[in-house]
Design an enzyme around this catalytic site. Structure first.
Site, mmCIF file in Angstrom:
data_model
loop_
_atom_site.group_PDB
_atom_site.id
_atom_site.type_symbol
_atom_site.label_atom_id
_atom_site.label_comp_id
_atom_site.label_asym_id
_atom_site.label_seq_id
_atom_site.Cartn_x
_atom_site.Cartn_y
_atom_site.Cartn_z
ATOM 1 N N GLU A 22 4.194 -6.506 1.849
ATOM 2 C CA GLU A 22 3.791 -6.946 0.503
ATOM 3 C C GLU A 22 3.762 -5.762 -0.455
ATOM 4 O OE1 GLU A 22 -0.143 -8.301 1.384
ATOM 5 O OE2 GLU A 22 0.514 -10.224 2.188
ATOM 6 N N PRO A 23 4.901 -5.149 -0.718
ATOM 7 C CA PRO A 23 4.893 -3.959 -1.576
ATOM 8 C C PRO A 23 4.721 -4.321 -3.045
ATOM 9 C CG PRO A 23 7.137 -4.562 -1.055
ATOM 10 C CD PRO A 23 6.262 -5.544 -0.315
ATOM 11 N N GLY A 24 3.918 -3.558 -3.739
ATOM 12 C CA GLY A 24 3.784 -3.706 -5.187
ATOM 13 C C GLY A 24 4.189 -2.391 -5.840
ATOM 14 N N ARG A 25 3.254 -1.448 -5.792
ATOM 15 C CA ARG A 25 3.442 -0.164 -6.450
ATOM 16 C C ARG A 25 4.776 0.501 -6.086
ATOM 17 N NH1 ARG A 25 -0.834 3.092 -8.001
ATOM 18 N NH2 ARG A 25 -2.161 1.888 -6.611
ATOM 19 N N CYS A 75 -12.366 5.027 -28.649
ATOM 20 C CA CYS A 75 -13.653 5.725 -28.791
ATOM 21 C C CYS A 75 -14.400 5.834 -27.470
ATOM 22 C CB CYS A 75 -14.488 5.016 -29.849
ATOM 23 S SG CYS A 75 -13.637 5.080 -31.426
ATOM 24 N N GLU A 76 -13.842 6.581 -26.561
ATOM 25 C CA GLU A 76 -14.449 6.870 -25.258
ATOM 26 C C GLU A 76 -13.831 8.159 -24.769
ATOM 27 O OE1 GLU A 76 -14.877 4.634 -21.866
ATOM 28 O OE2 GLU A 76 -15.230 2.737 -22.896
ATOM 29 N N GLY A 101 0.765 -1.244 0.000
ATOM 30 C CA GLY A 101 0.000 0.000 0.000
ATOM 31 C C GLY A 101 0.788 1.281 0.000
ATOM 32 N N TYR A 123 -9.081 5.537 -12.296
ATOM 33 C CA TYR A 123 -8.890 6.114 -10.959
ATOM 34 C C TYR A 123 -8.686 7.631 -11.003
ATOM 35 C CZ TYR A 123 -7.402 1.219 -10.247
ATOM 36 O OH TYR A 123 -7.299 -0.146 -10.234
#
Ligand code: PLP
Length: 442
Positions: free
Chosen positions: A298-301, A369-370, A264, A341
């Site tokens: 548990e690092p990801g980012r 196309c959005e 996190g 996000y």
């Protein structure tokens, strides 16, 4: 020029120079343009085309060392389990495996990827609210280090499967501490109303029950309250509740040897102040230092987010009466974070001359196309001509893993920069792959 969804005042945006200065693996060369660890991104775009993800191995290594160092200096005997979902590229997993990291996985697929990358089963932790029977069987057959149990129902499933396989499941209870991580709603996971973990007030009873089950070994507790958390207060609040719970369980004579503190930790996408691994280590130490538990993170980012850019080219510049639109060849199908996000990513020209040119408000979009296919609104950028290249910064986490082939756009290529050289680590997906496996109805 009133765009209703402008929430961020561009006057507060960091300049191109400020963005690059805070990321020392990136540097402008007057002739070669933006370099990653000395390697010209223009050369990679020439060789691999665009859009292409480009990753600095040295940056992941340095960040891993910084995190491990901060935990060590705090006197914590801590395991680092890389959160595979942040970036599950084979090259990334191979690197973190060689650095000695374990893995935090959230699916059978990630478990297989982690094992394939050579991460020892004993160093794999499996989290997630909906592990299927087949996935749990896979975990038990490989005898992975720890399964983080997210419900009483799941505990019953694991106990039954372990008995039928003649295995012992090592588990931790993932506790929902009912703490607001003060991050984007979609990536908050530790409030009572979120689907994750076991309700705080029910955790002690379930732990007692788990400890009484054959084929179950209760290692301890786990928590994970969300992602892109930029201050320490939510961590401190969650850890305090977990440490109270450990004391309660020990008071009942139950063994608690492990405390998995989750991931996190946020990163400064917009050069904003964010808490550091040193601060996180202090928060962990503050809560658990006198409890004699083995802690894990548990690092990801934090490990991989800043290490990659998404390299893209300008298709065309569209001037309307209201706005200058720069249309890139990268899109929301490649990097969905801005659409999903409302994430802010730095966007910088690859050309050093362009980086110095006077900037004016620009909206940077992809060709999908959005209207949500918008990387940045009202961003001060220099003029960019068709074929000019840009780097979208901090794209290493929740980037390539969330890509889709929406609008029949093949998955982008990937390149790896290490030791002054670069290589392609994933070919651009061939167009035929988009219909391979499909059949006309019988
Ligand atoms: C996503 C996740 C992580 C990693 O979160 P980051 O914000 O990327 O550090 C860690 N643990 C669990 C259980 C997760 O679901």
């Amino acid at each position: 020029m009133a765009l209703p969804s402008v929430r961020i005042d561009p006057a507060d945006d960091p300049s191109i120079q400020e963005l690059v200065a805070l990321r020392p693996w990136l540097k402008y060369d007057a002739l070669d343009g933006l370099l990653m660890d000395g390697v010209p991104l223009n050369g990679i775009a020439d060789g691999a085309g665009t859009p292409t993800w480009v990753t600095s191995a040295a940056t992941i290594r340095a960040r891993y060392d910084a995190l491990a160092g901060a935990l060590n200096e705090a006197g914590l005997n801590a395991g680092i389990h890389y959160a595979v979902k942040a970036n599950d590229a084979r090259a990334t997993l191979d690197l973190v495996a060689r650095l000695g990291a374990g893995a935090d996985v959230v699916s059978g697929g990630e478990l297989r990827k982690a094992l394939h990358a050579g991460i020892p089963a004993a160093k794999i932790v499996y989290s997630g609210v909906g592990k299927s029977e087949a996935e749990l069987r896979l975990a038990l057959e490989h005898d992975i280090g720890q399964i983080n149990v997210e419900s009483a129902e799941e505990l019953a499933m694991i106990a039954g499967l372990a008995a039928s396989l003649g295995r012992t499941a090592r588990i931790a209870l993932r506790v929902n501490p009912d703490v607001d991580a003060e991050t984007n709603d979609k990536i908050s996971t530790g409030r009572a109303t979120d689907k994750f973990g076991i309700a705080y007030d029910e955790a002690a009873a379930l732990y007692r029950h788990a400890a009484s089950l054959p084929h179950i070994q209760t290692l301890g507790l786990a928590t994970h309250i969300g992602s892109q958390i930029t201050t320490l207060a939510p961590f401190r609040a969650a850890f305090a509740r977990l440490s109270d719970l450990i004391v309660v369980l020990r008071g009942e004579g139950l063994r608690v040897s492990t405390m998995d503190c989750g991931g996190g930790l946020g990163i400064p996408y917009r050069n904003e102040p964010v808490s550091s691994p040193t601060g996180l280590a202090a928060a962990i130490k503050g809560a658990f230092h006198n409890l004699d538990v083995r802690v894990a993170v548990e690092p990801g980012r934090w490990l991989v987010g800043p290490a990659s850019v998404l390299l893209a080219s300008v298709v065309l510049v569209k001037q309307t009466p209201h706005m200058r639109f720069i249309v890139l060849d990268a899109a929301m199908n490649d990097l969905v974070r801005p659409a999903m996000y409302e994430a802010w990513h730095g966007i910088v020209p690859v050309s050093a001359a362009a980086a110095m040119a006077p900037a004016s408000p620009t909206t940077i979009v992809g060709p999908v196309c959005e209207s949500s296919d918008t990387f940045a609104r009202n961003r001060d950028l220099p003029p960019l001509a068709p074929n000019a290249r840009v780097a979208i910064l901090d794209a290493g986490a929740y980037g390539r893993v969330m890509s889709s082939t929406y609008n029949a756009r093949p998955l982008a290529a990937e390149a790896w920069v290490d030791g002054g050289r670069w290589s392609i680590t994933r070919e651009r997906q061939p167009i035929e792959a988009l219909w391979a496996g499909e059949r006309l109805p019988a």
